[in-house]
Design a protein around this motif. Structure first.
Motif, PDB file in Angstrom:
ATOM      1  N   ALA A  64       0.925  -1.263   0.112  1.00  0.00           N
ATOM      2  CA  ALA A  64      -0.042   0.126  -0.036  1.00  0.00           C
ATOM      3  C   ALA A  64       0.952   1.237  -0.072  1.00  0.00           C
ATOM      4  O   ALA A  64       0.108   2.543   0.131  1.00  0.00           O
ATOM      5  CB  ALA A  64      -0.826   0.045   1.058  1.00  0.00           C
ATOM      6  N   ALA A  65       2.012   1.135  -0.344  1.00  0.00           N
ATOM      7  CA  ALA A  65       3.144   2.243  -0.191  1.00  0.00           C
ATOM      8  C   ALA A  65       2.730   3.322  -1.271  1.00  0.00           C
ATOM      9  O   ALA A  65       2.907   4.424  -0.918  1.00  0.00           O
ATOM     10  CB  ALA A  65       4.275   1.689  -0.203  1.00  0.00           C
ATOM     11  N   ILE A  66       2.419   2.867  -2.519  1.00  0.00           N
ATOM     12  CA  ILE A  66       2.115   3.926  -3.553  1.00  0.00           C
ATOM     13  C   ILE A  66       0.935   4.789  -3.364  1.00  0.00           C
ATOM     14  O   ILE A  66       1.108   5.782  -3.222  1.00  0.00           O
ATOM     15  CB  ILE A  66       1.836   3.179  -4.910  1.00  0.00           C
ATOM     16  N   ILE A  87       8.215  -0.871  -3.455  1.00  0.00           N
ATOM     17  CA  ILE A  87       7.230  -1.285  -3.774  1.00  0.00           C
ATOM     18  C   ILE A  87       6.965  -2.856  -4.568  1.00  0.00           C
ATOM     19  O   ILE A  87       8.273  -3.211  -4.789  1.00  0.00           O
ATOM     20  CB  ILE A  87       6.349  -0.417  -4.522  1.00  0.00           C
ATOM     21  N   LYS A  88       5.888  -3.485  -4.414  1.00  0.00           N
ATOM     22  CA  LYS A  88       5.949  -4.734  -5.015  1.00  0.00           C
ATOM     23  C   LYS A  88       5.963  -4.726  -6.607  1.00  0.00           C
ATOM     24  O   LYS A  88       5.401  -3.811  -7.195  1.00  0.00           O
ATOM     25  CB  LYS A  88       4.682  -5.642  -4.413  1.00  0.00           C
ATOM     26  N   SER A  89       6.882  -5.435  -7.137  1.00  0.00           N
ATOM     27  CA  SER A  89       6.889  -5.213  -8.874  1.00  0.00           C
ATOM     28  C   SER A  89       5.540  -5.347  -9.452  1.00  0.00           C
ATOM     29  O   SER A  89       4.900  -6.211  -8.977  1.00  0.00           O
ATOM     30  CB  SER A  89       7.898  -6.334  -9.337  1.00  0.00           C
ATOM     31  N   GLY A  90       5.247  -4.642 -10.230  1.00  0.00           N
ATOM     32  CA  GLY A  90       4.099  -4.555 -10.995  1.00  0.00           C
ATOM     33  C   GLY A  90       3.146  -3.818 -10.250  1.00  0.00           C
ATOM     34  O   GLY A  90       1.774  -3.848 -10.789  1.00  0.00           O
ATOM     35  N   SER A  91       3.399  -3.148  -9.253  1.00  0.00           N
ATOM     36  CA  SER A  91       2.279  -2.309  -8.497  1.00  0.00           C
ATOM     37  C   SER A  91       1.897  -1.258  -9.456  1.00  0.00           C
ATOM     38  O   SER A  91       2.607  -0.558 -10.061  1.00  0.00           O
ATOM     39  CB  SER A  91       2.722  -1.802  -7.168  1.00  0.00           C
ATOM     40  N   THR A 100      10.173   5.215  -6.759  1.00  0.00           N
ATOM     41  CA  THR A 100       9.604   4.003  -6.337  1.00  0.00           C
ATOM     42  C   THR A 100      10.667   2.894  -6.903  1.00  0.00           C
ATOM     43  O   THR A 100      11.261   3.226  -7.845  1.00  0.00           O
ATOM     44  CB  THR A 100       8.306   3.590  -7.163  1.00  0.00           C
ATOM     45  N   VAL A 101      10.934   1.944  -5.971  1.00  0.00           N
ATOM     46  CA  VAL A 101      11.791   0.735  -6.442  1.00  0.00           C
ATOM     47  C   VAL A 101      11.058  -0.521  -6.449  1.00  0.00           C
ATOM     48  O   VAL A 101      10.680  -0.883  -5.376  1.00  0.00           O
ATOM     49  CB  VAL A 101      12.859   0.633  -5.141  1.00  0.00           C
ATOM     50  N   PRO A 102      10.765  -0.929  -7.741  1.00  0.00           N
ATOM     51  CA  PRO A 102       9.962  -2.101  -7.595  1.00  0.00           C
ATOM     52  C   PRO A 102      10.789  -3.257  -7.615  1.00  0.00           C
ATOM     53  O   PRO A 102      11.721  -3.749  -8.003  1.00  0.00           O
ATOM     54  CB  PRO A 102       9.610  -2.177  -9.305  1.00  0.00           C
ATOM     55  N   ALA A 103      10.432  -4.243  -6.410  1.00  0.00           N
ATOM     56  CA  ALA A 103      11.085  -5.355  -5.617  1.00  0.00           C
ATOM     57  C   ALA A 103      10.208  -6.431  -5.808  1.00  0.00           C
ATOM     58  O   ALA A 103       9.064  -6.543  -6.005  1.00  0.00           O
ATOM     59  CB  ALA A 103      11.669  -4.811  -4.411  1.00  0.00           C
ATOM     60  N   SER A 104      10.974  -7.697  -5.650  1.00  0.00           N
ATOM     61  CA  SER A 104      10.154  -8.823  -5.263  1.00  0.00           C
ATOM     62  C   SER A 104       9.364  -8.890  -4.395  1.00  0.00           C
ATOM     63  O   SER A 104       9.861  -8.435  -3.037  1.00  0.00           O
ATOM     64  CB  SER A 104      11.249  -9.881  -5.592  1.00  0.00           C
ATOM     65  N   HIS A 105       8.520  -9.836  -4.040  1.00  0.00           N
ATOM     66  CA  HIS A 105       7.808 -10.105  -2.976  1.00  0.00           C
ATOM     67  C   HIS A 105       6.961 -11.479  -3.266  1.00  0.00           C
ATOM     68  O   HIS A 105       6.581 -11.660  -4.161  1.00  0.00           O
ATOM     69  CB  HIS A 105       6.731  -9.152  -2.786  1.00  0.00           C
ATOM     70  N   PRO A 106       7.115 -12.468  -2.132  1.00  0.00           N
ATOM     71  CA  PRO A 106       7.324 -12.189  -0.829  1.00  0.00           C
ATOM     72  C   PRO A 106       9.058 -12.508  -0.505  1.00  0.00           C
ATOM     73  O   PRO A 106       9.484 -12.164   0.409  1.00  0.00           O
ATOM     74  CB  PRO A 106       6.702 -13.436   0.029  1.00  0.00           C
ATOM     75  N   ILE A 107       9.856 -12.855  -1.580  1.00  0.00           N
ATOM     76  CA  ILE A 107      11.209 -13.171  -1.404  1.00  0.00           C
ATOM     77  C   ILE A 107      12.118 -11.883  -1.760  1.00  0.00           C
ATOM     78  O   ILE A 107      12.073 -11.703  -2.967  1.00  0.00           O
ATOM     79  CB  ILE A 107      11.603 -14.558  -2.158  1.00  0.00           C
ATOM     80  N   PRO A 108      12.763 -11.362  -1.201  1.00  0.00           N
ATOM     81  CA  PRO A 108      13.592 -10.105  -1.385  1.00  0.00           C
ATOM     82  C   PRO A 108      14.521 -10.550  -2.501  1.00  0.00           C
ATOM     83  O   PRO A 108      15.121 -11.592  -2.629  1.00  0.00           O
ATOM     84  CB  PRO A 108      14.210  -9.792   0.027  1.00  0.00           C
ATOM     85  N   ASP A 109      14.770  -9.271  -3.319  1.00  0.00           N
ATOM     86  CA  ASP A 109      15.733  -9.657  -4.414  1.00  0.00           C
ATOM     87  C   ASP A 109      16.692  -8.458  -4.260  1.00  0.00           C
ATOM     88  O   ASP A 109      16.570  -7.742  -3.326  1.00  0.00           O
ATOM     89  CB  ASP A 109      14.957  -9.591  -5.753  1.00  0.00           C
ATOM     90  N   GLU A 110      17.875  -8.377  -4.911  1.00  0.00           N
ATOM     91  CA  GLU A 110      18.848  -7.452  -4.824  1.00  0.00           C
ATOM     92  C   GLU A 110      18.298  -6.162  -5.144  1.00  0.00           C
ATOM     93  O   GLU A 110      18.838  -4.962  -4.473  1.00  0.00           O
ATOM     94  CB  GLU A 110      20.097  -7.675  -5.852  1.00  0.00           C
TER      95      GLU A 110
END
Length: 142
Positions: A64-66, A87-91, A100-110
Motif C-alpha cells: 500500500a506504499a504507493i 514497492i511490489k514489482s508490477g504495482s 519507487t523501487v519495484p522489488a520482488s515479494h515475498p522473497i527479497p531480491d537485490e
C-alpha cells in the motif's frame, strides 16, 4: 411498516461494504489522519511547524506504499525534498516526487535490498531539523 425488499437489502449491504472498503483504503486513511494548514502539518494528534523543518523525506515499503505516498504527495506537494519507497514489482500507480523501487515479494531480491539501503542512507543523512515520514504496509517485511 412495510417489509424490506430483497433489492433494498442488497443495496443496503452494498452500501455497507463500500463504506468498509473506503474506511480501510490506504490513500483515504492518510487523508483522514494528515492535513496541512498553512505551515502546520498535523498527523493524527501530533503537529509539526514546517517553518522549523529544513527538509521533508518520505520513505516506506509495502503493497500500500504507493497509495499512501500518493496521498502524502497530494498533501505536501513540492515541500517533499526527497523520498524512496520499496514497492511490489508490477504495482500500479506513479508518483511525482517520491522514487519507487519495484522489488520482488515475498522473497527479497537485490533490487529491494538496494532500495532498503537507499532508504537507510537517506534517513541517516537527515538532521534534527528534517522531517522523515515513514509509510509501512503489509509486504514491507520482504
Amino acid at each position: 411498516m412495510a417489509p424490506r425488499t430483497v433489492a433494498t437489502l442488497r443495496d443496503h449491504a452494498r452500501d455497507m461494504f463500500m463504506s468498509a472498503l473506503k474506511a480501510v483504503d490506504p490513500k483515504e486513511a492518510v487523508h483522514r489522519f494528515m492535513r496541512l494548514d498553512g505551515n502546520c502539518l498535523t498527523i493524527h494528534h501530533s503537529q509539526v511547524s514546517l517553518a522549523d523543518v529544513d527538509r521533508i523525506c518520505v520513505v516506506g515499503c509495502g503493497k500500500a506504499a504507493i497509495p499512501m505516498a500518493s496521498a502524502v504527495e497530494a498533501i505536501l506537494g513540492e515541500r517533499i525534498t526527497d523520498g524512496t519507497i520499496n514497492i511490489k514489482s508490477g504495482s500500479p500507480g506513479s508518483l511525482k516526487r517520491i522514487r519507487t523501487v519495484p522489488a520482488s515479494h515475498p522473497i527479497p531480491d537485490e533490487v529491494g535490498v538496494q532500495g532498503a539501503r537507499d532508504i537507510v542512507r537517506m534517513v541517516s543523512e537527515c538532521g534534527e531539523r528534517d522531517l522523515v515520514i515513514c509509510l509501512i504496509s503489509g509486504g514491507g517485511s520482504a
